[in-house]
Design a protein around this motif. Structure first.
Motif, PDB file in Angstrom:
ATOM      1  N   ASP A   1     -28.594  46.108  34.219  1.00  0.00           N
ATOM      2  CA  ASP A   1     -27.494  45.187  33.884  1.00  0.00           C
ATOM      3  C   ASP A   1     -26.503  45.024  35.032  1.00  0.00           C
ATOM      4  OD1 ASP A   1     -28.528  44.749  31.308  1.00  0.00           O
ATOM      5  OD2 ASP A   1     -27.432  46.451  30.484  1.00  0.00           O
ATOM      6  N   ILE A   2     -27.013  45.000  36.261  1.00  0.00           N
ATOM      7  CA  ILE A   2     -26.134  44.828  37.405  1.00  0.00           C
ATOM      8  C   ILE A   2     -25.656  43.378  37.453  1.00  0.00           C
ATOM      9  CG2 ILE A   2     -25.900  45.079  39.892  1.00  0.00           C
ATOM     10  CD1 ILE A   2     -26.540  47.671  38.296  1.00  0.00           C
ATOM     11  N   PHE A   3     -24.347  43.190  37.421  1.00  0.00           N
ATOM     12  CA  PHE A   3     -23.775  41.843  37.423  1.00  0.00           C
ATOM     13  C   PHE A   3     -22.833  41.614  38.595  1.00  0.00           C
ATOM     14  CE2 PHE A   3     -21.312  44.670  34.685  1.00  0.00           C
ATOM     15  CZ  PHE A   3     -20.061  44.608  35.287  1.00  0.00           C
ATOM     16  N   GLY A   4     -22.566  42.651  39.376  1.00  0.00           N
ATOM     17  CA  GLY A   4     -21.674  42.527  40.529  1.00  0.00           C
ATOM     18  C   GLY A   4     -21.890  43.697  41.468  1.00  0.00           C
ATOM     19  N   ILE A   5     -21.345  43.568  42.668  1.00  0.00           N
ATOM     20  CA  ILE A   5     -21.574  44.538  43.741  1.00  0.00           C
ATOM     21  C   ILE A   5     -20.221  44.916  44.348  1.00  0.00           C
ATOM     22  CG2 ILE A   5     -22.574  44.766  46.050  1.00  0.00           C
ATOM     23  CD1 ILE A   5     -24.629  44.938  43.884  1.00  0.00           C
ATOM     24  N   PRO A   6     -20.032  46.184  44.726  1.00  0.00           N
ATOM     25  CA  PRO A   6     -20.963  47.308  44.622  1.00  0.00           C
ATOM     26  C   PRO A   6     -21.020  47.845  43.199  1.00  0.00           C
ATOM     27  CG  PRO A   6     -18.897  48.078  45.520  1.00  0.00           C
ATOM     28  CD  PRO A   6     -18.771  46.590  45.398  1.00  0.00           C
ATOM     29  N   TYR A   7     -22.160  48.405  42.860  1.00  0.00           N
ATOM     30  CA  TYR A   7     -22.379  48.935  41.515  1.00  0.00           C
ATOM     31  C   TYR A   7     -23.007  50.318  41.671  1.00  0.00           C
ATOM     32  CZ  TYR A   7     -23.203  48.359  36.451  1.00  0.00           C
ATOM     33  OH  TYR A   7     -23.178  48.466  35.085  1.00  0.00           O
ATOM     34  N   PHE A   8     -22.444  51.280  40.955  1.00  0.00           N
ATOM     35  CA  PHE A   8     -22.859  52.670  41.101  1.00  0.00           C
ATOM     36  C   PHE A   8     -23.290  53.224  39.747  1.00  0.00           C
ATOM     37  CE2 PHE A   8     -18.997  51.753  43.599  1.00  0.00           C
ATOM     38  CZ  PHE A   8     -19.531  51.751  44.875  1.00  0.00           C
ATOM     39  N   ARG A   9     -24.252  54.138  39.800  1.00  0.00           N
ATOM     40  CA  ARG A   9     -24.699  54.746  38.552  1.00  0.00           C
ATOM     41  C   ARG A   9     -24.979  56.232  38.760  1.00  0.00           C
ATOM     42  NH1 ARG A   9     -29.054  52.406  34.163  1.00  0.00           N
ATOM     43  NH2 ARG A   9     -28.761  54.060  32.646  1.00  0.00           N
ATOM     44  N   VAL A  10     -24.411  57.047  37.881  1.00  0.00           N
ATOM     45  CA  VAL A  10     -24.693  58.480  37.832  1.00  0.00           C
ATOM     46  C   VAL A  10     -25.081  58.799  36.403  1.00  0.00           C
ATOM     47  CG1 VAL A  10     -23.809  60.818  38.175  1.00  0.00           C
ATOM     48  CG2 VAL A  10     -22.981  58.967  39.611  1.00  0.00           C
ATOM     49  N   GLY A  11     -26.373  59.065  36.166  1.00  0.00           N
ATOM     50  CA  GLY A  11     -26.832  59.298  34.798  1.00  0.00           C
ATOM     51  C   GLY A  11     -26.483  58.093  33.932  1.00  0.00           C
ATOM     52  N   PRO A  12     -25.829  58.307  32.784  1.00  0.00           N
ATOM     53  CA  PRO A  12     -25.470  57.189  31.919  1.00  0.00           C
ATOM     54  C   PRO A  12     -24.183  56.484  32.343  1.00  0.00           C
ATOM     55  CG  PRO A  12     -24.790  59.221  30.885  1.00  0.00           C
ATOM     56  CD  PRO A  12     -25.519  59.608  32.160  1.00  0.00           C
ATOM     57  N   HIS A  13     -23.505  57.025  33.344  1.00  0.00           N
ATOM     58  CA  HIS A  13     -22.193  56.501  33.727  1.00  0.00           C
ATOM     59  C   HIS A  13     -22.334  55.431  34.804  1.00  0.00           C
ATOM     60  CE1 HIS A  13     -20.451  59.693  31.361  1.00  0.00           C
ATOM     61  NE2 HIS A  13     -21.171  60.573  32.031  1.00  0.00           N
ATOM     62  N   ARG A  14     -21.624  54.321  34.612  1.00  0.00           N
ATOM     63  CA  ARG A  14     -21.700  53.182  35.525  1.00  0.00           C
ATOM     64  C   ARG A  14     -20.314  52.860  36.060  1.00  0.00           C
ATOM     65  NH1 ARG A  14     -26.280  49.534  33.339  1.00  0.00           N
ATOM     66  NH2 ARG A  14     -27.440  50.970  32.008  1.00  0.00           N
ATOM     67  N   TYR A  15     -20.278  52.440  37.311  1.00  0.00           N
ATOM     68  CA  TYR A  15     -19.019  52.107  37.961  1.00  0.00           C
ATOM     69  C   TYR A  15     -19.232  50.828  38.764  1.00  0.00           C
ATOM     70  CZ  TYR A  15     -18.421  57.093  37.024  1.00  0.00           C
ATOM     71  OH  TYR A  15     -18.391  58.329  36.418  1.00  0.00           O
ATOM     72  N   TRP A  16     -18.298  49.902  38.629  1.00  0.00           N
ATOM     73  CA  TRP A  16     -18.436  48.622  39.314  1.00  0.00           C
ATOM     74  C   TRP A  16     -17.186  48.337  40.138  1.00  0.00           C
ATOM     75  CZ3 TRP A  16     -16.100  43.724  37.208  1.00  0.00           C
ATOM     76  CH2 TRP A  16     -16.325  42.643  38.077  1.00  0.00           C
ATOM     77  N   GLY A  17     -17.407  47.969  41.373  1.00  0.00           N
ATOM     78  CA  GLY A  17     -16.317  47.459  42.184  1.00  0.00           C
ATOM     79  C   GLY A  17     -15.673  48.474  43.109  1.00  0.00           C
ATOM     80  N   LEU A  18     -14.912  47.939  44.047  1.00  0.00           N
ATOM     81  CA  LEU A  18     -14.249  48.753  45.054  1.00  0.00           C
ATOM     82  C   LEU A  18     -13.255  49.728  44.428  1.00  0.00           C
ATOM     83  CD1 LEU A  18     -13.914  49.233  48.099  1.00  0.00           C
ATOM     84  CD2 LEU A  18     -12.232  47.376  48.128  1.00  0.00           C
ATOM     85  N   ASP A  19     -12.621  49.336  43.346  1.00  0.00           N
ATOM     86  CA  ASP A  19     -11.610  50.208  42.748  1.00  0.00           C
ATOM     87  C   ASP A  19     -12.209  51.325  41.899  1.00  0.00           C
ATOM     88  OD1 ASP A  19     -12.530  48.498  40.813  1.00  0.00           O
ATOM     89  OD2 ASP A  19     -10.576  48.101  39.913  1.00  0.00           O
ATOM     90  N   ARG A  20     -13.538  51.422  41.842  1.00  0.00           N
ATOM     91  CA  ARG A  20     -14.180  52.525  41.111  1.00  0.00           C
ATOM     92  C   ARG A  20     -14.883  53.501  42.062  1.00  0.00           C
ATOM     93  NH1 ARG A  20     -11.212  50.738  38.067  1.00  0.00           N
ATOM     94  NH2 ARG A  20     -11.523  50.041  35.917  1.00  0.00           N
ATOM     95  N   VAL A  21     -14.673  53.324  43.350  1.00  0.00           N
ATOM     96  CA  VAL A  21     -15.332  54.185  44.329  1.00  0.00           C
ATOM     97  C   VAL A  21     -14.930  55.642  44.145  1.00  0.00           C
ATOM     98  CG1 VAL A  21     -15.367  54.767  46.781  1.00  0.00           C
ATOM     99  CG2 VAL A  21     -15.777  52.423  46.070  1.00  0.00           C
ATOM    100  N   GLU A  22     -13.626  55.893  43.980  1.00  0.00           N
ATOM    101  CA  GLU A  22     -13.170  57.273  43.829  1.00  0.00           C
ATOM    102  C   GLU A  22     -13.744  57.918  42.583  1.00  0.00           C
ATOM    103  OE1 GLU A  22     -11.335  54.898  45.061  1.00  0.00           O
ATOM    104  OE2 GLU A  22     -10.660  55.748  46.976  1.00  0.00           O
ATOM    105  N   SER A  23     -13.837  57.163  41.492  1.00  0.00           N
ATOM    106  CA  SER A  23     -14.390  57.708  40.250  1.00  0.00           C
ATOM    107  C   SER A  23     -15.865  58.059  40.419  1.00  0.00           C
ATOM    108  CB  SER A  23     -14.219  56.698  39.109  1.00  0.00           C
ATOM    109  OG  SER A  23     -12.848  56.464  38.850  1.00  0.00           O
ATOM    110  N   PHE A  24     -16.593  57.184  41.104  1.00  0.00           N
ATOM    111  CA  PHE A  24     -18.002  57.460  41.352  1.00  0.00           C
ATOM    112  C   PHE A  24     -18.161  58.701  42.226  1.00  0.00           C
ATOM    113  CE2 PHE A  24     -21.680  56.771  44.264  1.00  0.00           C
ATOM    114  CZ  PHE A  24     -22.687  56.962  43.326  1.00  0.00           C
ATOM    115  N   ALA A  25     -17.345  58.794  43.288  1.00  0.00           N
ATOM    116  CA  ALA A  25     -17.421  59.950  44.179  1.00  0.00           C
ATOM    117  C   ALA A  25     -17.144  61.239  43.418  1.00  0.00           C
ATOM    118  CB  ALA A  25     -16.433  59.788  45.329  1.00  0.00           C
TER     119      ALA A  25
END
Length: 236
Positions: free
Chosen positions: A181-205
């Motif tokens: 269900d990727i609808f925009g970039i950058p898009y990150f996934r860790v297990g069931p958790h998904r993060y979209w966009g530049l402002d979610r980089v820290e959360s993904f890290a």
């Protein structure tokens, strides 16, 4: 940079869907590398781009599509302004490239070819420098050949769009993005958790660093045939 692999084990590896088209993808990975120095050992990279008619037909054959919707002029103008703000915040300079009818398969399929040679990270960095720091059109084979030459890679990666095996791998990347269900970039996934966009980089890290250290993994095998990997003539 580890590329997409298939199967249930591969699906458990954290993923980064990136695109050479998106300035936020470029800026997001710059920031991620600051936060996670061993990023390339922890994630799989999956390229994402606007498909050409051939790729579009291949996606349709697999009952897949493309979730991304083209932006309005107003949104585009906002992104022009916001990108410069974000680049300045990260301490990098940029030149907005002028794309004349871009063919996005050219750089993204060339990245897949470079990745097979174990040079995906270097190729990625050089394409981003060409596009975002120098404002070059990276969607023409001539630009990719120049990049390959600077890196000592085979010039043939610029013609990866004509390689059926690379085309098939490219289709798998976009099929995976469709089912994720990727609808925009950058898009990150860790297990069931998904993060979209530049402002979610820290959360993904943060989520990425909370995982156990990744196991060591051998480089992918180099395919026979299309890409000469010997050292003669400066090709490494």
């Amino acid at each position: 940079m580890r590329a997409l692999d298939e199967g249930r084990a591969g699906a458990r590896v954290p993923r980064i869907h990136f695109s050479f088209r998106s300035p936020f993808s470029w800026l997001g990975l710059l920031r991620l590398r600051e936060l996670v120095p061993d990023l390339d050992d922890r994630v799989r990279f999956v390229p994402f781009w606007d498909p050409d008619p051939q790729t579009d037909a291949a996606l349709a054959e697999q009952d897949a599509g493309f979730h991304y919707v083209q932006m309005s002029k107003a949104k585009h103008l906002y992104i022009l302004q916001d990108t410069r703000r974000q680049a300045a915040r990260l301490g990098v300079t940029m030149r907005w490239p002028i794309d004349d009818d871009p063919w996005w398969e050219v750089p993204h399929l060339a990245w897949l070819a470079a990745q097979r040679l174990g040079r995906g990270r270097e190729f990625y960095d050089e394409v981003c420098a060409a596009r975002w720091e120098r404002g070059e059109d990276v969607c023409v084979p001539e630009a990719v050949r120049a990049i390959a030459g600077r890196l000592g890679l085979p010039a043939a990666i610029a013609d990866a769009t004509g390689d059926p095996d690379i085309r098939a791998e490219a289709t798998r990347c976009l099929v995976a993005a469709y089912h994720d269900d990727i609808f925009g970039i950058p898009y990150f996934r860790v297990g069931p958790h998904r993060y979209w966009g530049l402002d979610r980089v820290e959360s993904f890290a943060e989520a990425l660093l909370a995982r156990a250290d990744p196991p060591a993994e051998p480089r992918p095998p180099v395919p026979a045939g299309a890409y000469d990997t010997d050292t003669a003539g400066g090709c490494g």
